[in-house]
Each structure stands twice: as structure tokens, then as C-alpha cells.
Design a protein around this motif. Sequence first.
Motif, PDB file in Angstrom:
ATOM      1  N   MET A 231       0.844  -1.193   0.000  1.00 37.18           N
ATOM      2  CA  MET A 231       0.000   0.000   0.000  1.00 37.18           C
ATOM      3  C   MET A 231       0.886   1.252   0.000  1.00 37.18           C
ATOM      4  O   MET A 231       0.596   2.230  -0.693  1.00 37.18           O
ATOM      5  CB  MET A 231      -0.962   0.007   1.190  1.00 37.18           C
ATOM      6  N   ALA A 232       1.969   1.222   0.762  1.00 39.36           N
ATOM      7  CA  ALA A 232       2.898   2.348   0.786  1.00 39.36           C
ATOM      8  C   ALA A 232       3.525   2.563  -0.591  1.00 39.36           C
ATOM      9  O   ALA A 232       3.704   3.698  -1.045  1.00 39.36           O
ATOM     10  CB  ALA A 232       3.979   2.138   1.837  1.00 39.36           C
ATOM     11  N   ARG A 233       3.834   1.482  -1.271  1.00 34.60           N
ATOM     12  CA  ARG A 233       4.391   1.594  -2.627  1.00 34.60           C
ATOM     13  C   ARG A 233       3.366   2.191  -3.583  1.00 34.60           C
ATOM     14  O   ARG A 233       3.687   3.035  -4.409  1.00 34.60           O
ATOM     15  CB  ARG A 233       4.840   0.225  -3.125  1.00 34.60           C
ATOM     16  N   LEU A 234       2.135   1.728  -3.488  1.00 36.15           N
ATOM     17  CA  LEU A 234       1.080   2.260  -4.347  1.00 36.15           C
ATOM     18  C   LEU A 234       0.816   3.738  -4.066  1.00 36.15           C
ATOM     19  O   LEU A 234       0.496   4.505  -4.972  1.00 36.15           O
ATOM     20  CB  LEU A 234      -0.206   1.448  -4.171  1.00 36.15           C
ATOM     21  N   ALA A 235       0.980   4.141  -2.810  1.00 37.38           N
ATOM     22  CA  ALA A 235       0.738   5.537  -2.432  1.00 37.38           C
ATOM     23  C   ALA A 235       1.735   6.492  -3.073  1.00 37.38           C
ATOM     24  O   ALA A 235       1.438   7.674  -3.244  1.00 37.38           O
ATOM     25  CB  ALA A 235       0.778   5.683  -0.914  1.00 37.38           C
ATOM     26  N   MET A 236       2.885   6.000  -3.463  1.00 40.49           N
ATOM     27  CA  MET A 236       3.864   6.865  -4.131  1.00 40.49           C
ATOM     28  C   MET A 236       3.335   7.355  -5.476  1.00 40.49           C
ATOM     29  O   MET A 236       3.646   8.464  -5.895  1.00 40.49           O
ATOM     30  CB  MET A 236       5.188   6.124  -4.317  1.00 40.49           C
ATOM     31  N   THR A 237       2.541   6.537  -6.143  1.00 37.61           N
ATOM     32  CA  THR A 237       2.018   6.892  -7.458  1.00 37.61           C
ATOM     33  C   THR A 237       0.549   7.307  -7.404  1.00 37.61           C
ATOM     34  O   THR A 237       0.117   8.143  -8.188  1.00 37.61           O
ATOM     35  CB  THR A 237       2.176   5.701  -8.425  1.00 37.61           C
ATOM     36  N   PHE A 238      -0.206   6.740  -6.492  1.00 41.32           N
ATOM     37  CA  PHE A 238      -1.641   7.001  -6.392  1.00 41.32           C
ATOM     38  C   PHE A 238      -2.016   7.441  -4.970  1.00 41.32           C
ATOM     39  O   PHE A 238      -2.777   6.766  -4.276  1.00 41.32           O
ATOM     40  CB  PHE A 238      -2.432   5.736  -6.759  1.00 41.32           C
ATOM     41  N   PRO A 239      -1.485   8.587  -4.513  1.00 39.13           N
ATOM     42  CA  PRO A 239      -1.694   8.981  -3.117  1.00 39.13           C
ATOM     43  C   PRO A 239      -3.159   9.227  -2.743  1.00 39.13           C
ATOM     44  O   PRO A 239      -3.598   8.823  -1.666  1.00 39.13           O
ATOM     45  CB  PRO A 239      -0.858  10.248  -2.962  1.00 39.13           C
ATOM     46  N   ALA A 240      -3.913   9.875  -3.599  1.00 40.60           N
ATOM     47  CA  ALA A 240      -5.313  10.177  -3.275  1.00 40.60           C
ATOM     48  C   ALA A 240      -6.147   8.905  -3.207  1.00 40.60           C
ATOM     49  O   ALA A 240      -6.985   8.749  -2.306  1.00 40.60           O
ATOM     50  CB  ALA A 240      -5.899  11.144  -4.297  1.00 40.60           C
ATOM     51  N   GLU A 241      -5.921   8.008  -4.129  1.00 37.50           N
ATOM     52  CA  GLU A 241      -6.676   6.758  -4.152  1.00 37.50           C
ATOM     53  C   GLU A 241      -6.374   5.910  -2.924  1.00 37.50           C
ATOM     54  O   GLU A 241      -7.282   5.350  -2.307  1.00 37.50           O
ATOM     55  CB  GLU A 241      -6.370   5.971  -5.436  1.00 37.50           C
ATOM     56  N   VAL A 242      -5.109   5.826  -2.563  1.00 37.13           N
ATOM     57  CA  VAL A 242      -4.724   5.052  -1.378  1.00 37.13           C
ATOM     58  C   VAL A 242      -5.329   5.668  -0.123  1.00 37.13           C
ATOM     59  O   VAL A 242      -5.885   4.962   0.724  1.00 37.13           O
ATOM     60  CB  VAL A 242      -3.185   4.937  -1.259  1.00 37.13           C
ATOM     61  N   GLU A 243      -5.267   6.978   0.002  1.00 38.93           N
ATOM     62  CA  GLU A 243      -5.829   7.637   1.191  1.00 38.93           C
ATOM     63  C   GLU A 243      -7.335   7.433   1.272  1.00 38.93           C
ATOM     64  O   GLU A 243      -7.879   7.158   2.340  1.00 38.93           O
ATOM     65  CB  GLU A 243      -5.489   9.126   1.189  1.00 38.93           C
ATOM     66  N   ALA A 244      -8.027   7.537   0.149  1.00 41.57           N
ATOM     67  CA  ALA A 244      -9.480   7.350   0.152  1.00 41.57           C
ATOM     68  C   ALA A 244      -9.859   5.923   0.534  1.00 41.57           C
ATOM     69  O   ALA A 244     -10.789   5.714   1.328  1.00 41.57           O
ATOM     70  CB  ALA A 244     -10.059   7.712  -1.215  1.00 41.57           C
ATOM     71  N   VAL A 245      -9.164   4.942   0.000  1.00 41.62           N
ATOM     72  CA  VAL A 245      -9.444   3.546   0.360  1.00 41.62           C
ATOM     73  C   VAL A 245      -9.106   3.306   1.826  1.00 41.62           C
ATOM     74  O   VAL A 245      -9.869   2.662   2.549  1.00 41.62           O
ATOM     75  CB  VAL A 245      -8.670   2.560  -0.552  1.00 41.62           C
ATOM     76  N   ARG A 246      -7.986   3.855   2.289  1.00 36.51           N
ATOM     77  CA  ARG A 246      -7.610   3.713   3.697  1.00 36.51           C
ATOM     78  C   ARG A 246      -8.701   4.284   4.608  1.00 36.51           C
ATOM     79  O   ARG A 246      -9.090   3.671   5.598  1.00 36.51           O
ATOM     80  CB  ARG A 246      -6.273   4.412   3.967  1.00 36.51           C
ATOM     81  N   MET A 247      -9.213   5.469   4.237  1.00 38.88           N
ATOM     82  CA  MET A 247     -10.284   6.080   5.033  1.00 38.88           C
ATOM     83  C   MET A 247     -11.508   5.178   5.079  1.00 38.88           C
ATOM     84  O   MET A 247     -12.091   4.969   6.152  1.00 38.88           O
ATOM     85  CB  MET A 247     -10.678   7.439   4.436  1.00 38.88           C
ATOM     86  N   ALA A 248     -11.906   4.650   3.931  1.00 38.64           N
ATOM     87  CA  ALA A 248     -13.095   3.803   3.868  1.00 38.64           C
ATOM     88  C   ALA A 248     -12.919   2.520   4.677  1.00 38.64           C
ATOM     89  O   ALA A 248     -13.854   2.066   5.330  1.00 38.64           O
ATOM     90  CB  ALA A 248     -13.420   3.470   2.410  1.00 38.64           C
ATOM     91  N   GLN A 249     -11.729   1.966   4.644  1.00 36.57           N
ATOM     92  CA  GLN A 249     -11.489   0.696   5.331  1.00 36.57           C
ATOM     93  C   GLN A 249     -11.253   0.845   6.830  1.00 36.57           C
ATOM     94  O   GLN A 249     -11.697   0.000   7.604  1.00 36.57           O
ATOM     95  CB  GLN A 249     -10.271  -0.013   4.736  1.00 36.57           C
ATOM     96  N   TYR A 250     -10.547   1.885   7.237  1.00 36.19           N
ATOM     97  CA  TYR A 250     -10.032   1.918   8.608  1.00 36.19           C
ATOM     98  C   TYR A 250     -10.500   3.079   9.485  1.00 36.19           C
ATOM     99  O   TYR A 250     -10.415   2.973  10.702  1.00 36.19           O
ATOM    100  CB  TYR A 250      -8.499   1.902   8.591  1.00 36.19           C
ATOM    101  N   ASP A 251     -10.967   4.184   8.901  1.00 35.43           N
ATOM    102  CA  ASP A 251     -11.423   5.307   9.721  1.00 35.43           C
ATOM    103  C   ASP A 251     -12.863   5.069  10.159  1.00 35.43           C
ATOM    104  O   ASP A 251     -13.709   4.712   9.338  1.00 35.43           O
ATOM    105  CB  ASP A 251     -11.355   6.630   8.948  1.00 35.43           C
ATOM    106  N   GLU A 252     -13.124   5.295  11.421  1.00 31.86           N
ATOM    107  CA  GLU A 252     -14.469   5.094  11.964  1.00 31.86           C
ATOM    108  C   GLU A 252     -15.507   5.907  11.202  1.00 31.86           C
ATOM    109  O   GLU A 252     -16.609   5.439  10.936  1.00 31.86           O
ATOM    110  CB  GLU A 252     -14.483   5.466  13.449  1.00 31.86           C
ATOM    111  N   ASP A 253     -15.157   7.134  10.850  1.00 30.85           N
ATOM    112  CA  ASP A 253     -16.083   7.991  10.109  1.00 30.85           C
ATOM    113  C   ASP A 253     -15.591   8.255   8.678  1.00 30.85           C
ATOM    114  O   ASP A 253     -15.941   9.257   8.059  1.00 30.85           O
ATOM    115  CB  ASP A 253     -16.319   9.300  10.857  1.00 30.85           C
ATOM    116  N   GLY A 254     -14.803   7.334   8.147  1.00 32.68           N
ATOM    117  CA  GLY A 254     -14.222   7.499   6.820  1.00 32.68           C
ATOM    118  C   GLY A 254     -15.251   7.590   5.708  1.00 32.68           C
ATOM    119  O   GLY A 254     -15.130   8.417   4.801  1.00 32.68           O
ATOM    120  N   ILE A 255     -16.280   6.753   5.765  1.00 35.95           N
ATOM    121  CA  ILE A 255     -17.325   6.794   4.734  1.00 35.95           C
ATOM    122  C   ILE A 255     -18.040   8.144   4.771  1.00 35.95           C
ATOM    123  O   ILE A 255     -18.272   8.753   3.727  1.00 35.95           O
ATOM    124  CB  ILE A 255     -18.324   5.622   4.897  1.00 35.95           C
ATOM    125  N   ALA A 256     -18.358   8.625   5.949  1.00 33.06           N
ATOM    126  CA  ALA A 256     -19.029   9.927   6.070  1.00 33.06           C
ATOM    127  C   ALA A 256     -18.135  11.046   5.526  1.00 33.06           C
ATOM    128  O   ALA A 256     -18.626  11.964   4.844  1.00 33.06           O
ATOM    129  CB  ALA A 256     -19.405  10.203   7.527  1.00 33.06           C
TER     130      ALA A 256
END
Length: 83
Positions: A46-71
Motif C-alpha cells: 500500500m505504501a508503494r502504491l501511495a507513491m504513485t496514487f496517493p489520493a486513491e490510497v488515502e481514500a481507500v484507507r479512510m473507507a477501510q479503517y477510519d471510523e467515520d471514513g465513509i461519512a
Amino acid sequence: MSTETPTIPAETARHVLSMFGAGGYPPGRFGRQLLELIAGADRQNMARLAMTFPAEVEAVRMAQYDEDGIAKLQAIANGQAAA
């Protein structure tokens, strides 16, 4: 991953929301495969992918792991918040 949080465009938020069944709309074939790859990646890859696709990785991380990420992604998708 970088210590700086990337900006997530509204379109990216909509694509990730669609992938997690929370609204939005689906991306094209490449986008869908990329988001699935990110969602299934371990921390190192995921860290490797974030080097090229930072926004996509952050958005998926939020959806998967943040309590209020979907909101948060819904707010971004609706133009009610910047991330």
C-alpha cells in the motif's frame, strides 16, 4: 507513506464510495482494478502504491479503517468538505 495527507478529489471519493457500497458511482475498468488492488494490499505494498496514487490510497484507507471514513468521503463527494 508520506506524512502529508493527500487531497482527495470528489471523483475519487465517489469511486471509492461505490466500491464500498456507500453511494457514488463506479470507476472505469482500470480504476476499479486499481481500487481493488489497493484495498487488498498489505501495508508495504500500500505504501508503494501511495507513491504513485496517493489520493486513491488515502481514500481507500479512510473507507477501510477510519471510523467515520465513509461519512468523510460522502462529504468530499458532495462538495461539503475538502480532504
